[in-house]
Design a protein around this motif. Structure first.
Motif, PDB file in Angstrom:
ATOM      1  N   ASP A   9       0.791  -1.227   0.000  1.00 32.29           N
ATOM      2  CA  ASP A   9       0.000   0.000   0.000  1.00 32.29           C
ATOM      3  C   ASP A   9       0.824   1.279   0.000  1.00 32.29           C
ATOM      4  N   GLY A  10       2.142   1.179   0.199  1.00 31.13           N
ATOM      5  CA  GLY A  10       2.938   2.395   0.278  1.00 31.13           C
ATOM      6  C   GLY A  10       4.398   2.116   0.585  1.00 31.13           C
ATOM      7  N   VAL A  11       4.953   2.959   1.455  1.00 29.81           N
ATOM      8  CA  VAL A  11       6.358   2.844   1.853  1.00 29.81           C
ATOM      9  C   VAL A  11       6.428   2.815   3.371  1.00 29.81           C
ATOM     10  N   ILE A  12       7.305   1.975   3.890  1.00 23.33           N
ATOM     11  CA  ILE A  12       7.480   1.846   5.337  1.00 23.33           C
ATOM     12  C   ILE A  12       8.952   2.057   5.675  1.00 23.33           C
ATOM     13  N   MET A  13       9.204   2.654   6.839  1.00 26.03           N
ATOM     14  CA  MET A  13      10.568   3.018   7.215  1.00 26.03           C
ATOM     15  C   MET A  13      10.753   2.786   8.708  1.00 26.03           C
ATOM     16  N   ALA A  14      11.982   2.449   9.121  1.00 27.54           N
ATOM     17  CA  ALA A  14      12.244   2.169  10.536  1.00 27.54           C
ATOM     18  C   ALA A  14      13.627   2.659  10.929  1.00 27.54           C
ATOM     19  N   ALA A  15      13.751   3.087  12.170  1.00 30.69           N
ATOM     20  CA  ALA A  15      15.035   3.503  12.736  1.00 30.69           C
ATOM     21  C   ALA A  15      14.914   3.477  14.245  1.00 30.69           C
ATOM     22  N   ASP A  16      16.044   3.334  14.921  1.00 30.46           N
ATOM     23  CA  ASP A  16      16.003   3.443  16.378  1.00 30.46           C
ATOM     24  C   ASP A  16      16.116   4.913  16.774  1.00 30.46           C
ATOM     25  N   THR A  17      16.052   5.191  18.071  1.00 34.79           N
ATOM     26  CA  THR A  17      16.037   6.582  18.549  1.00 34.79           C
ATOM     27  C   THR A  17      17.294   6.918  19.329  1.00 34.79           C
ATOM     28  N   GLY A  18      18.378   6.211  19.053  1.00 36.01           N
ATOM     29  CA  GLY A  18      19.623   6.461  19.771  1.00 36.01           C
ATOM     30  C   GLY A  18      20.464   7.545  19.116  1.00 36.01           C
ATOM     31  N   GLY A  19      21.168   8.311  19.936  1.00 34.98           N
ATOM     32  CA  GLY A  19      22.137   9.297  19.461  1.00 34.98           C
ATOM     33  C   GLY A  19      23.456   9.058  20.175  1.00 34.98           C
ATOM     34  N   SER A  20      24.486   8.702  19.431  1.00 36.57           N
ATOM     35  CA  SER A  20      25.778   8.339  20.024  1.00 36.57           C
ATOM     36  C   SER A  20      26.733   9.527  20.013  1.00 36.57           C
ATOM     37  N   TYR A  21      27.329   9.792  21.165  1.00 35.67           N
ATOM     38  CA  TYR A  21      28.384  10.803  21.282  1.00 35.67           C
ATOM     39  C   TYR A  21      29.711  10.049  21.268  1.00 35.67           C
ATOM     40  N   GLY A  22      30.305   9.944  20.082  1.00 34.21           N
ATOM     41  CA  GLY A  22      31.447   9.055  19.932  1.00 34.21           C
ATOM     42  C   GLY A  22      30.959   7.621  20.036  1.00 34.21           C
ATOM     43  N   VAL A  54       4.560   8.525  -1.418  1.00 32.86           N
ATOM     44  CA  VAL A  54       3.527   8.098  -2.364  1.00 32.86           C
ATOM     45  C   VAL A  54       2.826   9.341  -2.887  1.00 32.86           C
ATOM     46  N   LYS A  55       2.703   9.412  -4.215  1.00 33.35           N
ATOM     47  CA  LYS A  55       1.944  10.517  -4.817  1.00 33.35           C
ATOM     48  C   LYS A  55       1.267  10.005  -6.079  1.00 33.35           C
ATOM     49  N   ASN A  56      -0.007  10.293  -6.203  1.00 36.95           N
ATOM     50  CA  ASN A  56      -0.799   9.863  -7.361  1.00 36.95           C
ATOM     51  C   ASN A  56      -0.705   8.354  -7.588  1.00 36.95           C
ATOM     52  N   GLY A  57      -0.692   7.613  -6.495  1.00 40.18           N
ATOM     53  CA  GLY A  57      -0.658   6.162  -6.577  1.00 40.18           C
ATOM     54  C   GLY A  57       0.703   5.566  -6.868  1.00 40.18           C
ATOM     55  N   GLN A  58       1.727   6.394  -7.034  1.00 32.41           N
ATOM     56  CA  GLN A  58       3.069   5.919  -7.357  1.00 32.41           C
ATOM     57  C   GLN A  58       3.939   5.904  -6.097  1.00 32.41           C
ATOM     58  N   LYS A  59       4.486   4.731  -5.775  1.00 35.64           N
ATOM     59  CA  LYS A  59       5.387   4.606  -4.629  1.00 35.64           C
ATOM     60  C   LYS A  59       6.813   4.965  -5.064  1.00 35.64           C
ATOM     61  N   TYR A  60       7.524   5.624  -4.158  1.00 38.34           N
ATOM     62  CA  TYR A  60       8.887   6.055  -4.477  1.00 38.34           C
ATOM     63  C   TYR A  60       9.774   5.847  -3.255  1.00 38.34           C
ATOM     64  N   LEU A  61      10.974   5.329  -3.492  1.00 41.64           N
ATOM     65  CA  LEU A  61      11.922   5.116  -2.404  1.00 41.64           C
ATOM     66  C   LEU A  61      13.336   5.287  -2.939  1.00 41.64           C
ATOM     67  N   GLY A  62      14.106   6.132  -2.289  1.00 39.73           N
ATOM     68  CA  GLY A  62      15.484   6.362  -2.705  1.00 39.73           C
ATOM     69  C   GLY A  62      16.352   6.750  -1.532  1.00 39.73           C
ATOM     70  N   MET A  63      17.660   6.806  -1.768  1.00 38.54           N
ATOM     71  CA  MET A  63      18.588   7.239  -0.726  1.00 38.54           C
ATOM     72  C   MET A  63      19.665   8.113  -1.348  1.00 38.54           C
ATOM     73  N   VAL A  64      20.321   8.903  -0.520  1.00 40.58           N
ATOM     74  CA  VAL A  64      21.455   9.725  -0.941  1.00 40.58           C
ATOM     75  C   VAL A  64      22.415   9.817   0.235  1.00 40.58           C
ATOM     76  N   ASN A  65      23.720   9.757  -0.050  1.00 38.73           N
ATOM     77  CA  ASN A  65      24.701   9.839   1.039  1.00 38.73           C
ATOM     78  C   ASN A  65      25.387  11.199   1.055  1.00 38.73           C
ATOM     79  N   MET A  66      26.396  11.331   1.896  1.00 36.32           N
ATOM     80  CA  MET A  66      26.993  12.639   2.155  1.00 36.32           C
ATOM     81  C   MET A  66      27.780  13.196   0.973  1.00 36.32           C
ATOM     82  N   ILE A  67      28.140  12.380  -0.004  1.00 28.67           N
ATOM     83  CA  ILE A  67      28.866  12.900  -1.161  1.00 28.67           C
ATOM     84  C   ILE A  67      27.967  12.992  -2.395  1.00 28.67           C
TER      85      ILE A  67
END
Length: 247
Positions: free
Chosen positions: A42-55, A139-152
């Motif tokens: 039906d769409g796109v699903i995403m997951a991540a934890d809620t941790g923030g590491s200092y070093g 999701v827009k107009n019934g079209q699912k989209y998923l991509g990524m981009v890194n720091m460079i």
């Protein structure tokens, strides 16, 4: 001279502030670990934890790294948290400018992803990168989209993506078990399997996760929750079991 201040902030004895030099982020300070995203029925699903590491120290345990962007997109980020906040400010300005046209149209996930590609590549060319890897789904107009981009500025689209250790530990599972017709319940179960693997093997991961979904009906981001874990392995109880020889 106050040794705890940034040298560029120190005012000379004559009271005249020296011109500020050009500064760059040499390495990230507070970082988040993997983000996993995939398409489902039906769409796109995403997951991540809620941790923030200092070093190497997990200092913050309530960092939300998945955000809603406009009407049609979800954005997840790993890497430097303050740079992610800067990216969110960029996107707030972009969405506001788009809304000011009041032409009945709104930016979809493909447009937002293309914008982020240009931002990351531009900052990289200035040798002042934003230290993040981003997952953009929508999701827009019934079209699912998923991509990524890194720091460079390296970017791509796929049916499932991951950042950080998720590239090495979660994507093999997704390649083996992902299907285009996954229901929401099946997609959550598959994501939780990946998150559990990351929890066991990634020292920066914590057992506090958020799962977000986006469909034509809108966006939902869950409250943080924990997964049931098991640490009663025999190797932990007696690390010499199965070992050969002696020290």
């Amino acid at each position: 001279m106050d040794l705890y201040r940034n040298p560029s902030e120190v005012v000379p004895s004559n009271g005249v502030q020296a011109p500020e030099g050009s500064e760059r982020t040499l390495y990230p300070y507070v970082t988040g670990t993997s983000v996993i995203g995939m398409k489902y029925k039906d769409g796109v699903i995403m997951a991540a934890d809620t941790g923030g590491s200092y070093g190497s120290t997990i200092r913050y345990k309530g960092v939300e790294r998945i955000k809603t962007i406009g009407k049609h997109s979800l954005l997840g980020a790993s890497g430097e948290i303050s740079d992610f906040q800067e990216i969110l400010r960029y996107l707030d300005e972009l969405i506001l400018y788009d809304n000011m046209w009041d032409d009945g149209n709104s930016l979809g996930p493909k447009e937002v992803h293309n914008y982020l590609n240009r931002v990351m590549y531009n900052r990289r060319n200035k040798f002042n990168p934003l230290w993040n890897s981003l997952v953009l789904g929508g999701v827009k107009n019934g079209q699912k989209y998923l991509g990524m981009v890194n720091m460079i500025g390296t970017h791509f689209e796929d049916n499932h993506v991951a950042t950080g250790f998720g590239n090495h530990l979660a994507r093999p599972i997704l390649r083996a078990e992902w299907r285009e017709d996954l229901t929401y319940e099946e997609a959550v179960k598959l994501l939780e399997k990946c998150l559990l693997v990351l929890l066991y093997r990634d020292r920066s991961a914590i057992n506090k996760f958020q799962i977000a979904k986006i469909t034509e009906e809108g966006t939902t981001i869950s409250k943080p929750y924990s997964l049931k874990t098991f640490w009663g392995f025999s190797a932990f109880q007696n690390p010499t079991v199965g070992a050969e020889g002696s020290w």
